[in-house]
Motif scaffolding. Sequence first.
Motif, PDB file in Angstrom:
ATOM      1  N   LEU A   4       0.671  -1.307   0.062  1.00 21.86           N
ATOM      2  CA  LEU A   4       0.137   0.026  -0.070  1.00 21.86           C
ATOM      3  C   LEU A   4       0.588   1.171  -0.033  1.00 21.86           C
ATOM      4  O   LEU A   4       1.460   1.882   0.695  1.00 21.86           O
ATOM      5  CB  LEU A   4      -0.572   0.159   1.126  1.00 21.86           C
ATOM      6  CG  LEU A   4      -1.505   1.103   1.597  1.00 21.86           C
ATOM      7  CD1 LEU A   4      -2.406   1.450   0.407  1.00 21.86           C
ATOM      8  CD2 LEU A   4      -2.073   1.080   3.044  1.00 21.86           C
ATOM      9  N   PHE A   5       0.644   2.415  -1.258  1.00 22.80           N
ATOM     10  CA  PHE A   5       1.673   2.937  -0.500  1.00 22.80           C
ATOM     11  C   PHE A   5       0.538   4.081  -1.086  1.00 22.80           C
ATOM     12  O   PHE A   5      -0.683   4.815  -1.257  1.00 22.80           O
ATOM     13  CB  PHE A   5       2.676   3.256  -2.134  1.00 22.80           C
ATOM     14  CG  PHE A   5       3.050   2.265  -2.673  1.00 22.80           C
ATOM     15  CD1 PHE A   5       4.584   2.514  -2.149  1.00 22.80           C
ATOM     16  CD2 PHE A   5       2.934   0.929  -3.185  1.00 22.80           C
ATOM     17  CE1 PHE A   5       5.514   1.073  -2.188  1.00 22.80           C
ATOM     18  CE2 PHE A   5       3.816  -0.188  -3.404  1.00 22.80           C
ATOM     19  CZ  PHE A   5       5.198   0.032  -2.911  1.00 22.80           C
ATOM     20  N   VAL A   6       1.309   5.783  -0.586  1.00 22.86           N
ATOM     21  CA  VAL A   6       0.246   6.719  -0.890  1.00 22.86           C
ATOM     22  C   VAL A   6       1.129   7.897  -0.871  1.00 22.86           C
ATOM     23  O   VAL A   6       2.460   8.146  -0.855  1.00 22.86           O
ATOM     24  CB  VAL A   6      -0.413   6.737   0.610  1.00 22.86           C
ATOM     25  CG1 VAL A   6       0.412   7.575   2.027  1.00 22.86           C
ATOM     26  CG2 VAL A   6      -1.169   8.661   0.628  1.00 22.86           C
ATOM     27  N   VAL A   7      -0.022   8.868  -1.758  1.00 17.10           N
ATOM     28  CA  VAL A   7       1.098  10.538  -2.823  1.00 17.10           C
ATOM     29  C   VAL A   7       0.393  11.444  -1.876  1.00 17.10           C
ATOM     30  O   VAL A   7      -0.734  11.493  -1.925  1.00 17.10           O
ATOM     31  CB  VAL A   7       1.520  10.412  -4.031  1.00 17.10           C
ATOM     32  CG1 VAL A   7       1.943  11.641  -4.730  1.00 17.10           C
ATOM     33  CG2 VAL A   7       2.057   9.164  -4.621  1.00 17.10           C
ATOM     34  N   GLY A   8       1.391  12.425  -1.298  1.00 15.12           N
ATOM     35  CA  GLY A   8       0.499  13.367  -1.284  1.00 15.12           C
ATOM     36  C   GLY A   8       0.397  14.519  -2.006  1.00 15.12           C
ATOM     37  O   GLY A   8       0.315  13.904  -2.876  1.00 15.12           O
ATOM     38  N   ASP A   9      -0.144  15.639  -1.466  1.00 13.80           N
ATOM     39  CA  ASP A   9      -1.265  16.867  -2.401  1.00 13.80           C
ATOM     40  C   ASP A   9       0.029  17.387  -3.939  1.00 13.80           C
ATOM     41  O   ASP A   9       1.080  17.645  -4.175  1.00 13.80           O
ATOM     42  CB  ASP A   9      -0.942  18.051  -1.739  1.00 13.80           C
ATOM     43  CG  ASP A   9      -1.953  17.862  -0.642  1.00 13.80           C
ATOM     44  OD1 ASP A   9      -1.873  17.105  -0.097  1.00 13.80           O
ATOM     45  OD2 ASP A   9      -2.395  18.643  -0.101  1.00 13.80           O
TER      46      ASP A   9
END
Length: 265
Positions: A4-9
């Motif tokens: 699971l990966f996440v990227v900001g604005d």
Amino acid sequence: MRPLFVVGDVHGHRDVLVGLLREAELLDTGERWTGGEAVLWLVGDLVDRGPDGIGTIDLVRRLELESEGRVRCLLGNHEAFLLSVHLVGAEETAFPGTTFADVWLANGGVHRDLRSLTPEHVEWLGARPAIAREDDWLLLHADTDAYRGYGRSVDEVNARVALVLASGDPAALDELLEALCDRLRLNERTVVDSMLATFGGSRIVHGHTPIASVLGRDPRAIHEPLASSDGRVLNVDHCLFGGGPGFVTRLDETAASVVTPARTA
């Protein structure tokens, strides 16, 4: 468990996003999805402040298809701004003499994004979830508990926000924008407890409030997310529009780690 990966604005910095995803080995040199079974969440704010908001939307939409739905994106306040201006830009907000277009421009609105907006973009943006659960993480765009004003479950919040976005009702849109623009509420333990008790999960990840502004540092010096509230809240807003180099974060069950190489300012 799937990675699971996440990227900001992102704020219109399409090419920076491509570079980050390549470094994380989620895209190839042809900008095609190579993440396999991994899930990638963007926390919203694809548009405004930067050079290519619509190009960023088109990239994320294509990756969503290529990944068979494993690339996902939350609704940010700037997507809500853009849709509001598209629907009722000339209408006054709760501030007399101030239109939705005025507020949008004051918050980094880019005329090119609005001019390039198609019915397909509008439909896609209006369908973005306001909040989400993924494994034991609660994903939000904004670091606020104002989402609780729209429901007591993930599905209820998302359904009610979608109805507001489709309504074209200036008063309802104004209220939604006020909620989505709220920030810095997750510094209080009781607020974090309430959010997790309401929507589930044991940790929260969000964007919206640049880490650089929280720490009082140059965005170019920010290379990793910021944990707070006893490690239960993770801020991933890397402030790309301010010159931050950006990063991709892998979320594990009990920890988070940066998967893009550290770069010097």
